[in-house]
Design a protein around this motif. Structure first.
Motif, mmCIF file in Angstrom:
data_model
loop_
_atom_site.group_PDB
_atom_site.id
_atom_site.type_symbol
_atom_site.label_atom_id
_atom_site.label_comp_id
_atom_site.label_asym_id
_atom_site.label_seq_id
_atom_site.Cartn_x
_atom_site.Cartn_y
_atom_site.Cartn_z
ATOM 1 N N THR A 1 62.760 36.884 -7.483
ATOM 2 C CA THR A 1 62.975 37.783 -6.353
ATOM 3 C C THR A 1 62.586 37.129 -5.031
ATOM 4 N N TYR A 2 63.369 37.382 -4.013
ATOM 5 C CA TYR A 2 63.027 37.003 -2.646
ATOM 6 C C TYR A 2 62.874 35.488 -2.487
ATOM 7 N N GLY B 1 58.621 34.731 -7.601
ATOM 8 C CA GLY B 1 59.039 35.607 -6.511
ATOM 9 C C GLY B 1 58.366 35.249 -5.194
ATOM 10 N N CYS C 1 68.099 42.697 -12.462
ATOM 11 C CA CYS C 1 67.933 43.163 -11.091
ATOM 12 C C CYS C 1 68.644 42.223 -10.128
ATOM 13 N N ASN D 1 56.803 33.796 -12.938
ATOM 14 C CA ASN D 1 57.016 34.554 -11.704
ATOM 15 C C ASN D 1 57.029 33.590 -10.525
ATOM 16 N N GLY E 1 66.692 39.831 -7.328
ATOM 17 C CA GLY E 1 66.832 40.632 -6.112
ATOM 18 C C GLY E 1 66.464 39.853 -4.860
ATOM 19 N N ASP E 2 67.013 40.262 -3.709
ATOM 20 C CA ASP E 2 66.687 39.653 -2.417
ATOM 21 C C ASP E 2 66.965 38.152 -2.398
ATOM 22 N N ASN E 3 68.161 37.795 -2.847
ATOM 23 C CA ASN E 3 68.640 36.423 -2.741
ATOM 24 C C ASN E 3 70.012 36.454 -2.069
ATOM 25 N N ARG F 1 69.444 43.543 -6.846
ATOM 26 C CA ARG F 1 69.486 44.329 -5.613
ATOM 27 C C ARG F 1 69.355 43.441 -4.373
ATOM 28 N N ASP G 1 61.174 35.918 -12.910
ATOM 29 C CA ASP G 1 61.231 36.627 -11.637
ATOM 30 C C ASP G 1 61.463 35.624 -10.515
ATOM 31 N N TYR H 1 65.061 38.913 -12.796
ATOM 32 C CA TYR H 1 64.959 39.505 -11.462
ATOM 33 C C TYR H 1 65.487 38.520 -10.425
ATOM 34 N N ASN I 1 71.492 41.583 -2.543
ATOM 35 C CA ASN I 1 72.154 40.295 -2.452
ATOM 36 C C ASN I 1 73.417 40.499 -1.617
#
Length: 245
Positions: A91-92, A68, A137, A66, A116-118, A139, A89, A114, A141
């Motif tokens: 994310t972000y 993230g 995931c 992880n 997301g948020d990249n 989401r 993960d 995961y 982007n």
């Protein structure tokens, strides 16, 4: 916080299988973390990590990583060589298609990815090599297209693509089984073409019925041939925490 992870005695814990260092303001991961050969679960969520050591992939038993909520702009060369990684993960962070090393999609043991948020605008077609993937995931982007190879992931049960710049779905996405109580498909907050948007209002199963239709194949072919410029990028991301300082 412990900016550079010099915890006395940490690397003597040769039997350690789980290491959680979330929320610690760490800005670098030491290359000798590989001296913990039994690590299966490494949690570095919410730190200030900008880059990773290329040695990380020699953690032979690592199953869950992880990263993230960090400040990663790229992943190191050879990152795709983890032999046992199942959950990744990212994310972000500040990652995009340009951030992935050549062997990234050799991570064929992955069950959950995961991203997301990249800052991905495209997802490389090699995504189709991750045959064990169950959760993908993407989401929040900047994706303007989804590769048809996502339709080649037979085990996929969750696809999160909300908050991108997607207008159409490749008809191959219709190969996936994403309708039902145990499956998840999230596609809201995209500038979908009207027929997809209309079906989405009625429900996910209607979207899938529609993209499997001949009518849609025709519309999709026309849409691709027209080669219209992609929708504009949404909100300015310079305020993201991952960009700060």
């Amino acid at each position: 916080g412990i900016p550079n992870l010099n915890i006395p005695g940490l690397l003597d814990l040769k039997h350690l299988t789980r290491l959680t260092l979330s929320h610690n303001k760490i800005n670098e991961v030491p290359a000798n973390i590989t001296e913990l050969p039994n690590l299966e679960h490494l949690n570095l969520f919410n730190n200030h990590i900008k880059e990773l050591p290329s040695t990380l992939n020699s953690l032979m038993k690592l199953k869950i990583l992880n990263l993230g909520m960090n400040k990663l702009n790229a992943l190191p060369r050879g990152f795709g060589a983890f032999p046992a990684l199942e959950v990744l993960d990212l994310t972000y962070n500040n990652l995009s298609e340009k951030s992935l090393p050549g062997n990234f999609f050799c991570l064929d043991t992955l069950r959950a990815l995961y991203l997301g948020d990249n800052d991905f605008e495209v997802l490389p077609p090699e995504i189709g090599k991750l045959k064990n993937l169950q959760i993908l995931c993407l989401r929040e982007n900047d994706l303007v297209t989804l590769p048809k190879e996502v339709g080649d992931l037979p085990r996929l049960r969750e696809l999160h693509i909300q908050g991108n710049r997607l207008t159409v779905l490749p008809p191959e996405i219709g190969n996936l089984d994403l309708v039902g109580s145990k499956q998840v498909f999230r596609g809201e907050n995209n500038p979908w073409v009207t027929p997809i948007a209309d079906q989405y209002q009625v429900g996910v199963s209607h979207v899938f019925d529609y993209i499997r239709s001949e009518t849609y194949r025709f519309l999709y072919g026309r849409h691709i041939a027209a080669d219209a410029p992609p929708p504009n990028k949404p909100a300015d991301k310079s305020k993201k925490i991952s960009r700060m300082g």
